[in-house]
Design a protein around this motif. Sequence first.
Motif, mmCIF file in Angstrom:
data_model
loop_
_atom_site.group_PDB
_atom_site.id
_atom_site.type_symbol
_atom_site.label_atom_id
_atom_site.label_comp_id
_atom_site.label_asym_id
_atom_site.label_seq_id
_atom_site.Cartn_x
_atom_site.Cartn_y
_atom_site.Cartn_z
ATOM 1 N N THR A 462 1.010 -1.630 0.146
ATOM 2 C CA THR A 462 -0.512 -0.278 -0.039
ATOM 3 C C THR A 462 0.997 0.828 0.311
ATOM 4 O O THR A 462 1.803 1.159 0.536
ATOM 5 C CB THR A 462 -0.794 0.147 1.278
ATOM 6 O OG1 THR A 462 -1.733 -1.409 1.574
ATOM 7 C CG2 THR A 462 -2.370 1.058 1.141
ATOM 8 N N LYS A 463 0.205 1.873 -0.703
ATOM 9 C CA LYS A 463 0.962 3.151 -0.713
ATOM 10 C C LYS A 463 0.029 4.456 -0.345
ATOM 11 O O LYS A 463 -0.764 4.487 -0.587
ATOM 12 C CB LYS A 463 1.453 3.834 -2.328
ATOM 13 C CG LYS A 463 2.107 5.095 -2.335
ATOM 14 C CD LYS A 463 2.029 5.938 -3.723
ATOM 15 C CE LYS A 463 2.407 7.417 -3.990
ATOM 16 N NZ LYS A 463 2.453 7.783 -5.293
ATOM 17 N N ILE A 464 0.781 4.785 1.004
ATOM 18 C CA ILE A 464 -0.012 6.406 1.800
ATOM 19 C C ILE A 464 0.585 7.636 1.465
ATOM 20 O O ILE A 464 1.297 8.107 1.453
ATOM 21 C CB ILE A 464 -0.198 6.246 3.313
ATOM 22 C CG1 ILE A 464 -0.114 4.410 4.417
ATOM 23 C CG2 ILE A 464 -0.576 6.584 4.183
ATOM 24 C CD1 ILE A 464 0.704 4.266 4.711
ATOM 25 N N ASN A 465 -0.875 8.175 0.512
ATOM 26 C CA ASN A 465 -0.744 9.975 0.261
ATOM 27 C C ASN A 465 -0.407 10.711 1.700
ATOM 28 O O ASN A 465 -1.484 10.516 2.788
ATOM 29 C CB ASN A 465 -1.436 9.954 -0.595
ATOM 30 C CG ASN A 465 -0.772 8.680 -1.714
ATOM 31 O OD1 ASN A 465 -0.076 8.720 -2.444
ATOM 32 N ND2 ASN A 465 -1.768 8.399 -2.955
ATOM 33 N N LEU A 466 0.133 10.880 1.652
ATOM 34 C CA LEU A 466 0.306 12.924 3.452
ATOM 35 C C LEU A 466 -0.642 13.774 2.967
ATOM 36 O O LEU A 466 -0.350 14.095 1.808
ATOM 37 C CB LEU A 466 1.234 12.179 3.795
ATOM 38 C CG LEU A 466 2.089 11.285 4.385
ATOM 39 C CD1 LEU A 466 3.022 11.378 5.420
ATOM 40 C CD2 LEU A 466 1.187 10.676 4.790
ATOM 41 N N TRP A 486 9.377 5.789 3.425
ATOM 42 C CA TRP A 486 8.712 7.043 3.158
ATOM 43 C C TRP A 486 9.436 8.081 2.248
ATOM 44 O O TRP A 486 11.059 7.114 2.262
ATOM 45 C CB TRP A 486 8.764 7.556 4.759
ATOM 46 C CG TRP A 486 9.697 8.434 4.827
ATOM 47 C CD1 TRP A 486 10.322 7.738 6.660
ATOM 48 C CD2 TRP A 486 10.255 9.412 4.633
ATOM 49 N NE1 TRP A 486 11.253 8.679 6.742
ATOM 50 C CE2 TRP A 486 11.586 9.452 5.789
ATOM 51 C CE3 TRP A 486 10.910 10.497 3.863
ATOM 52 C CZ2 TRP A 486 12.825 10.612 6.296
ATOM 53 C CZ3 TRP A 486 12.129 11.245 3.656
ATOM 54 C CH2 TRP A 486 12.823 11.349 5.237
ATOM 55 N N GLN A 487 8.760 8.508 1.457
ATOM 56 C CA GLN A 487 9.791 9.458 0.048
ATOM 57 C C GLN A 487 9.170 10.998 0.247
ATOM 58 O O GLN A 487 7.811 11.103 0.586
ATOM 59 C CB GLN A 487 8.977 8.727 -1.119
ATOM 60 C CG GLN A 487 8.898 9.549 -2.326
ATOM 61 C CD GLN A 487 8.486 9.290 -3.664
ATOM 62 O OE1 GLN A 487 7.710 8.381 -3.098
ATOM 63 N NE2 GLN A 487 8.544 9.979 -4.558
ATOM 64 N N ALA A 488 10.487 12.058 -0.076
ATOM 65 C CA ALA A 488 9.541 13.152 0.460
ATOM 66 C C ALA A 488 9.896 13.441 -1.046
ATOM 67 O O ALA A 488 11.192 13.356 -1.461
ATOM 68 C CB ALA A 488 10.330 14.064 0.563
ATOM 69 N N GLU A 489 9.574 14.429 -2.364
ATOM 70 C CA GLU A 489 9.065 14.727 -3.357
ATOM 71 C C GLU A 489 8.792 16.573 -3.425
ATOM 72 O O GLU A 489 7.537 16.167 -3.292
ATOM 73 C CB GLU A 489 8.252 13.906 -3.713
ATOM 74 C CG GLU A 489 8.524 14.096 -5.918
ATOM 75 C CD GLU A 489 7.359 12.911 -6.850
ATOM 76 O OE1 GLU A 489 7.694 11.957 -7.483
ATOM 77 O OE2 GLU A 489 6.373 13.758 -6.681
ATOM 78 N N SER A 490 9.801 16.830 -4.641
ATOM 79 C CA SER A 490 9.264 18.689 -4.574
ATOM 80 C C SER A 490 10.279 18.801 -6.343
ATOM 81 O O SER A 490 10.711 18.437 -6.541
ATOM 82 C CB SER A 490 9.810 19.193 -3.703
ATOM 83 O OG SER A 490 10.909 18.849 -3.544
ATOM 84 N N GLY A 491 9.198 19.822 -6.696
ATOM 85 C CA GLY A 491 9.832 20.594 -7.545
ATOM 86 C C GLY A 491 10.852 21.524 -7.156
ATOM 87 O O GLY A 491 11.136 21.619 -6.572
ATOM 88 N N ASN A 588 5.533 13.098 1.939
ATOM 89 C CA ASN A 588 4.406 13.295 0.839
ATOM 90 C C ASN A 588 3.905 11.703 0.689
ATOM 91 O O ASN A 588 2.744 11.145 0.545
ATOM 92 C CB ASN A 588 4.281 14.159 -0.265
ATOM 93 C CG ASN A 588 5.640 13.639 -1.361
ATOM 94 O OD1 ASN A 588 6.205 12.628 -1.232
ATOM 95 N ND2 ASN A 588 5.920 14.674 -1.421
ATOM 96 N N SER A 589 4.401 10.669 1.646
ATOM 97 C CA SER A 589 4.160 9.210 0.998
ATOM 98 C C SER A 589 4.766 8.087 1.243
ATOM 99 O O SER A 589 6.093 8.593 2.195
ATOM 100 C CB SER A 589 4.944 9.009 -1.179
ATOM 101 O OG SER A 589 3.858 9.505 -1.727
ATOM 102 N N ILE A 590 4.353 7.740 2.338
ATOM 103 C CA ILE A 590 4.461 6.377 2.544
ATOM 104 C C ILE A 590 4.518 4.671 2.326
ATOM 105 O O ILE A 590 2.993 5.099 1.524
ATOM 106 C CB ILE A 590 4.414 6.217 4.009
ATOM 107 C CG1 ILE A 590 4.568 7.508 5.189
ATOM 108 C CG2 ILE A 590 4.439 5.128 4.883
ATOM 109 C CD1 ILE A 590 3.767 7.021 6.453
ATOM 110 N N TYR A 591 5.424 3.892 2.282
ATOM 111 C CA TYR A 591 5.245 2.539 1.314
ATOM 112 C C TYR A 591 5.747 1.271 2.759
ATOM 113 O O TYR A 591 6.511 1.346 3.307
ATOM 114 C CB TYR A 591 6.408 1.978 0.130
ATOM 115 C CG TYR A 591 6.671 3.758 -0.481
ATOM 116 C CD1 TYR A 591 5.652 2.776 -2.185
ATOM 117 C CD2 TYR A 591 7.367 4.744 0.087
ATOM 118 C CE1 TYR A 591 5.687 4.358 -2.888
ATOM 119 C CE2 TYR A 591 7.440 5.355 -1.234
ATOM 120 C CZ TYR A 591 6.151 6.014 -2.497
ATOM 121 O OH TYR A 591 6.242 6.959 -3.752
ATOM 122 N N THR A 592 4.191 0.730 2.221
ATOM 123 C CA THR A 592 4.284 -0.757 3.829
ATOM 124 C C THR A 592 3.946 -1.531 2.525
ATOM 125 O O THR A 592 3.133 -0.932 2.266
ATOM 126 C CB THR A 592 3.330 0.179 4.954
ATOM 127 O OG1 THR A 592 3.293 -0.366 5.340
ATOM 128 C CG2 THR A 592 1.883 0.415 4.239
#
Length: 756
Positions: A462-466, A486-491, A588-592
Amino acid sequence: MLTRKLFRTAWKYKPQFISMIIMVAIGVGVFLGFNIEWMSIEADTSAFFEDTLYADFRLYSEMGFSEKDITAVKDIPEVTAATRYLSVNADIKDTKKSVNLNVSEDYTVSIMTVMEGNPYDDESDGIWLSDQFAEKNGYALGDTLTLTYQGLEISGEIEGFVKSGEMMICTADENQLMPDYESFGFAYISPVKLKSVIGIAFYPQINVRADMEKEEMEKAIKNALGKTILVTSKDEHTAWAGAKSEAEEGKTMGSVLPVLFLAIAILTMVTTMHRIAANEKTQIGTLKALGFRDRRILRHYTSYGLVIGLTGTILGVFMGYGIAALIISPDGMMSTYFDLPDWSLVMPAFCWPLLVGTVILLTLISYLSIKEMLKGTAADALRPYVPRVMKKSVIEKLPLWERLSFGTKWNIRDILRHKSRSAMTLVGVIGCMLLLVGGLGMKDTMERFMETLDKDISNYTTKINLIESADKDEAKKLAENVNGDWQAESGISYEGKTVYLEVYHEDNDKIRFVDKNNNLMKLGDEGVYLCQRLADTASVGELIEFSPYGSEETYKVRVAGYLRSLMTECIVMTDTYAESVGVPCHINSIYTDEAAENIENSPLIAGKQDKQMIMESYDSFMEIMDLMVWIFVLAAVILGVVVLYNLGIMSYVERSRELATLKVLGFRDRHIGRLLVSQNIWLTVIGVLTGLPAGVGVLSILIISLASEYELKLMLGALTYSVSILLTFGVSLIVGWAVARKNRKIDMVEALKSTE
């Protein structure tokens, strides 16, 4: 009289006439099909974007835009319309389904098309829902729909079913390749309803319509707002980029396959008409002896090319529209990707002159083929066509020549005597191999792409969007509770363009990375990793600079290596390295591995995505791919059969005297048949050896041009090579066998007396 002769001659050479008409029809049909496809995509999507006032630019701010900000943006002289906008993913209560929720404060940008129900009302308490999503999930007008977002519930009656330019390609995020309306759709609500739910007018996005370049817009926005914020053009938005990409792919395909088929059709016409003219030499002499003028005979035989060209072109036009309709229609392949209200087929204007030019060219070929035969007197013309005497070739002068068998010598001499026919056979075999390797190889490449994405990279359930305002410490705690990464993504702005900066904490092995060879790799803490599309911008060990949007800071980081990102154009680093160089990151995202239904709801969670549902959405993409592969295979088989059979029949007619002589000398039919088939096999071997690398080369070019937004690695399995080779040889053997069988019915007396 000559009209009746036209039909009699056409019947006499019906295999040749039919094959030429088929080749012209296929060439024209494929040419028109792909060109109508890309032109229709451009026309239909452009009309839809204009009808829904699609935004040229999108401005983003996590803190939201104030009324003062939107006023400043509207005051920019080049801006014709602008609106504060909200676009977030919201879950449907008590289901695993979700929608992209849209709110346009000023309904002059990014509007929708109502397909059924009530018109949009900016003070309504209702919801306008995607008609595709409603159809797949059984929603009806008047049903009550309850959405949940950040712990809030948004409930209302379904006022209408709609389509939207913003969501023409309805995907949850960049990880979802194809729309899946059974699990994800989109909805609109009014700004009044939004404010009544959250209590304030919160808009983290501004959509702008303006005829400007991106650099000009960025400068204008910075001057208007007094700060640098993330600005993306329509070229970077999923719907516009997807439509543009599909149109470009159609143009590319339209410049490869049609050229191949039309070129072979024209070459086949040249070869066949020359052979027919040679075989008709006695008939031409008879007509001259009966008093027919040269220009009348010339008109008669030229009409063969005109009839073939017109018939093939007319059939090709119908075929072209049929191919285009297979792709561009409410039930076509593109309907699984685009959500359009209108599917009209549009032919590019340049197609008509090209079609006329094709008919003229085919007629000219017929004219030139017969003009040579009209030289001389009627007595000269009455003498049958005799192939020119061949001098000994270089091969025949070799000591090895005398050791060769009779059949080998006979085939070598025949190939060298009829070079044009042999060359055309090679072209047909190479074309057949090229299409087979291209089609099956693309399938192998995409299947490997899916396997890498599913089994190698996405090692989560599951990917959790924050939410955008999620606190970093609370987000880390949530990741620990679900044993996730977790992942932090930005432009960011890098090398003058917008790319993604992706920061990962991947201690639990839920998200993985692969190198350029698709082998698993581990991220180090000594620098950043560039995706393959950025690999040529810096060398390993070199320092690069980038600037996050919304910040005036510029960061220098060291390049530690390269990776294959598959989906996004990005720069990747670990959270440890990000902290060491002071790069801020917003999780902004967590993978579990936890199932979505087992994860407790939290104010931090904006939505949950089941990986299996994402991967299932790719099934429709693979269905399109499979259909394209079958088209390639069918085209390859038709190409091989038509070209080889046509040339085989002409070869049989040309060599009838030689074959009859062999019979007189005691050769049995099966021995002569083996001679004919073996020559086909020789040419097929050469064609296969040439066609394999040519097919791989064309496929690599197609992958670069057709899938530039993905980082694909060319993959061809053993089965692709085996099927391509066996199918090509199978076609060659069947055609050779069919031609060889005609030897049993040869008129030996007529063949042997033909030159007297």
